[in-house]
Design a protein around this motif. Structure first.
Motif, PDB file in Angstrom:
ATOM      1  N   ASP A   8       0.757   4.195  -2.780  1.00 14.86           N
ATOM      2  CA  ASP A   8       0.589   5.599  -2.403  1.00 14.86           C
ATOM      3  C   ASP A   8       1.688   6.454  -3.033  1.00 14.86           C
ATOM      4  OD1 ASP A   8      -1.691   5.132  -0.886  1.00 14.86           O
ATOM      5  OD2 ASP A   8      -0.588   4.909   0.997  1.00 14.86           O
ATOM      6  N   ARG A  28       0.835  -1.196   0.000  1.00 13.81           N
ATOM      7  CA  ARG A  28       0.000   0.000   0.000  1.00 13.81           C
ATOM      8  C   ARG A  28       0.875   1.254   0.000  1.00 13.81           C
ATOM      9  NH1 ARG A  28      -4.921   2.292   1.795  1.00 13.81           N
ATOM     10  NH2 ARG A  28      -4.607   4.491   1.232  1.00 13.81           N
ATOM     11  N   ASN A  72      -7.516  -3.070   5.355  1.00 16.20           N
ATOM     12  CA  ASN A  72      -7.525  -1.625   5.133  1.00 16.20           C
ATOM     13  C   ASN A  72      -8.765  -0.918   5.660  1.00 16.20           C
ATOM     14  OD1 ASN A  72      -5.010  -1.074   3.316  1.00 16.20           O
ATOM     15  ND2 ASN A  72      -5.933  -2.939   2.488  1.00 16.20           N
ATOM     16  N   THR A 106      -8.978  14.235  -1.009  1.00 15.19           N
ATOM     17  CA  THR A 106      -8.249  13.541   0.054  1.00 15.19           C
ATOM     18  C   THR A 106      -7.693  12.224  -0.481  1.00 15.19           C
ATOM     19  OG1 THR A 106      -8.434  12.503   2.248  1.00 15.19           O
ATOM     20  CG2 THR A 106     -10.391  12.449   0.857  1.00 15.19           C
ATOM     21  N   THR A 107      -6.583  11.800   0.066  1.00 16.44           N
ATOM     22  CA  THR A 107      -6.036  10.491  -0.300  1.00 16.44           C
ATOM     23  C   THR A 107      -6.670   9.371   0.519  1.00 16.44           C
ATOM     24  OG1 THR A 107      -4.222  10.763   1.288  1.00 16.44           O
ATOM     25  CG2 THR A 107      -3.817  11.471  -0.987  1.00 16.44           C
ATOM     26  N   ASP A 108      -7.428   9.739   1.549  1.00 12.67           N
ATOM     27  CA  ASP A 108      -8.079   8.758   2.422  1.00 12.67           C
ATOM     28  C   ASP A 108      -9.511   8.517   1.941  1.00 12.67           C
ATOM     29  OD1 ASP A 108      -9.006   7.124   4.412  1.00 12.67           O
ATOM     30  OD2 ASP A 108      -8.615   8.518   6.065  1.00 12.67           O
ATOM     31  N   LEU A 109      -9.753   7.359   1.354  1.00 10.25           N
ATOM     32  CA  LEU A 109     -11.069   7.041   0.794  1.00 10.25           C
ATOM     33  C   LEU A 109     -11.877   6.106   1.701  1.00 10.25           C
ATOM     34  CD1 LEU A 109     -10.017   6.531  -2.932  1.00 10.25           C
ATOM     35  CD2 LEU A 109     -11.048   8.556  -1.890  1.00 10.25           C
ATOM     36  N   ARG A 110     -11.380   5.843   2.875  1.00 14.51           N
ATOM     37  CA  ARG A 110     -12.104   4.968   3.797  1.00 14.51           C
ATOM     38  C   ARG A 110     -13.466   5.567   4.151  1.00 14.51           C
ATOM     39  NH1 ARG A 110      -7.779   4.336   8.461  1.00 14.51           N
ATOM     40  NH2 ARG A 110      -7.630   6.562   7.918  1.00 14.51           N
ATOM     41  N   PHE A 164      -8.068   0.371  -0.895  1.00 11.58           N
ATOM     42  CA  PHE A 164      -8.079   1.719  -0.345  1.00 11.58           C
ATOM     43  C   PHE A 164      -9.190   1.911   0.688  1.00 11.58           C
ATOM     44  CE2 PHE A 164      -4.916   2.281  -3.437  1.00 11.58           C
ATOM     45  CZ  PHE A 164      -4.190   3.401  -3.072  1.00 11.58           C
ATOM     46  N   GLY A 165      -9.680   0.796   1.244  1.00 17.66           N
ATOM     47  CA  GLY A 165     -10.513   0.834   2.433  1.00 17.66           C
ATOM     48  C   GLY A 165     -11.941   1.272   2.246  1.00 17.66           C
ATOM     49  N   GLN A 189      -9.474  10.315  -5.540  1.00 18.11           N
ATOM     50  CA  GLN A 189      -8.774  11.110  -4.530  1.00 18.11           C
ATOM     51  C   GLN A 189      -8.854  12.603  -4.859  1.00 18.11           C
ATOM     52  OE1 GLN A 189      -4.840   9.352  -4.535  1.00 18.11           O
ATOM     53  NE2 GLN A 189      -5.339   7.973  -2.847  1.00 18.11           N
TER      54      GLN A 189
END
Length: 344
Positions: A18, A14, A229, A165-169, A199-200, A160
């Motif tokens: 990234d 991961r 994830n 954001t890079t956080d897609l959870r 990516f969660g 993203q």
């Protein structure tokens, strides 16, 4: 030192993915570079392409490199991939020579080779791609076989950047089957399932019947990715329930594996499910959801004009991102981080 290939995102951590995405975003801001100056890539197309060929050829050029396009069986000799075979048929040369000779000429090799649509137990072995990786002494890049890892990264980069954001959870993600008048490769569906869970995101595989569930290998990868994830994975055949509250709808048609190689038997099954088209009514059920597709897309078959022309459609953005992520992949493979070069 073992040659590092880009065959599947499952082979990359991961953190490495990234880093590729961050590098791709940088190339998107500033397209030109010299990372491939004096370098070359051979692009072997066993199947046709528009976006893949253009983006790889242009990407190499924009980084100062040179791309050579080959179509085995057309402008290059047909290739044999079986080991120990008596080559008295159409093939003029063996992959053992092709991959090793190209490795003496170029710094990278890209391979695009679709399934034969005869026997899934054979096609799932991805023999063409893995044969190149076996014999090549330079990095091999998967330009789409039974997975499409370059499309995966282009897709995630588009999400993203859309969400900022890079956080897609926590995003609800729907991978929906759609009708198509021909049997299609499962590559993009396999890949979308892998990368969305990696990516969660909370992923729903929406398909008409259990016959359209993907190969257990990719279902298992997705379940493992979700567990690692912070996401989730479920299969649904309920259109309305799946769309409701979704943040992302990703559409793709694919063939039902139980009918693989037997199109005439599958055709009446899929003909009953034309209602899986992505339209405005379904998108209205989402939570201001975005729509995307890998392209090419048959309008008013897979998705309506209204969906494709909506500001919520990220398909063009995703297609552009192919250029940037592939530059990141090529640049990383020819100049890996110093930790990867120890002992070289």
């Amino acid at each position: 030192m073992t040659t590092r290939h880009f065959l599947s995102t499952q082979d990359w951590s991961r953190a490495e993915l990234d880093a590729l995405l961050a590098r791709a975003a940088a190339f998107k801001r500033d397209r030109r570079g010299r990372e491939l100056a004096g370098r070359s890539i051979a692009l072997l197309f066993f199947n046709p392409s528009m976006r893949t060929r253009t983006s790889f050829e242009l990407g190499a050029f924009e980084l100062g490199g040179h791309a050579i396009v080959l179509q085995p069986g057309k402008d290059a000799w047909p290739i044999e991939f079986n080991v120990g075979t008596v080559m008295d048929g159409e093939a003029e040369e063996h992959i053992a020579e092709v991959a090793r000779v190209l490795s003496r000429y170029v710094d990278l090799i890209g391979v695009r080779a679709f399934p034969k649509f005869i026997d899934w137990s054979a096609d799932r072995e991805d023999r063409v791609l893995h044969s190149f990786a076996r014999y090549a002494t330079v990095p091999v890049i998967n330009m789409e076989t039974i997975t499409h890892p370059c499309q995966e990264l282009a897709h995630i980069l588009a999400l993203q950047q859309h969400f900022g954001t890079t956080d897609l959870r926590g995003r609800k993600y729907v991978l929906t089957w759609t009708y198509h008048p021909k049997p299609l490769n499962t590559a993009v569906a396999n890949s979308a399932l892998q990368i969305a869970t990696r990516f969660g995101m909370d992923v729903t595989l929406l398909c008409p019947t259990p016959e359209y569930v993907l190969d257990p290998r990719y279902m298992d990868f997705a379940a493992q990715n979700a567990a690692e994830n912070g996401g989730s994975l479920r299969v649904s055949h309920d259109v309305e329930q799946s769309y409701r509250g979704a943040h992302v709808v990703y559409a793709k048609s694919w063939g039902a594996l139980p009918y693989f190689g037997r199109w005439e038997q599958e055709k009446p099954v899929r003909d009953r499910h034309r209602n899986f088209i992505v339209d405005a009514a379904k998108m209205a059920l989402t939570d201001a959801g975005v729509f995307s597709h890998c392209l090419p897309l048959r309008r008013n078959v897979k998705a309506t004009d209204a969906v494709m022309d909506s500001p919520a459609c990220l398909a063009i953005e995703e297609a552009e991102n192919r250029l940037h992520v592939q530059k990141a992949i090529m640049a990383t493979l020819v100049s890996p981080p110093s930790s990867d070069r120890k002992g070289s």
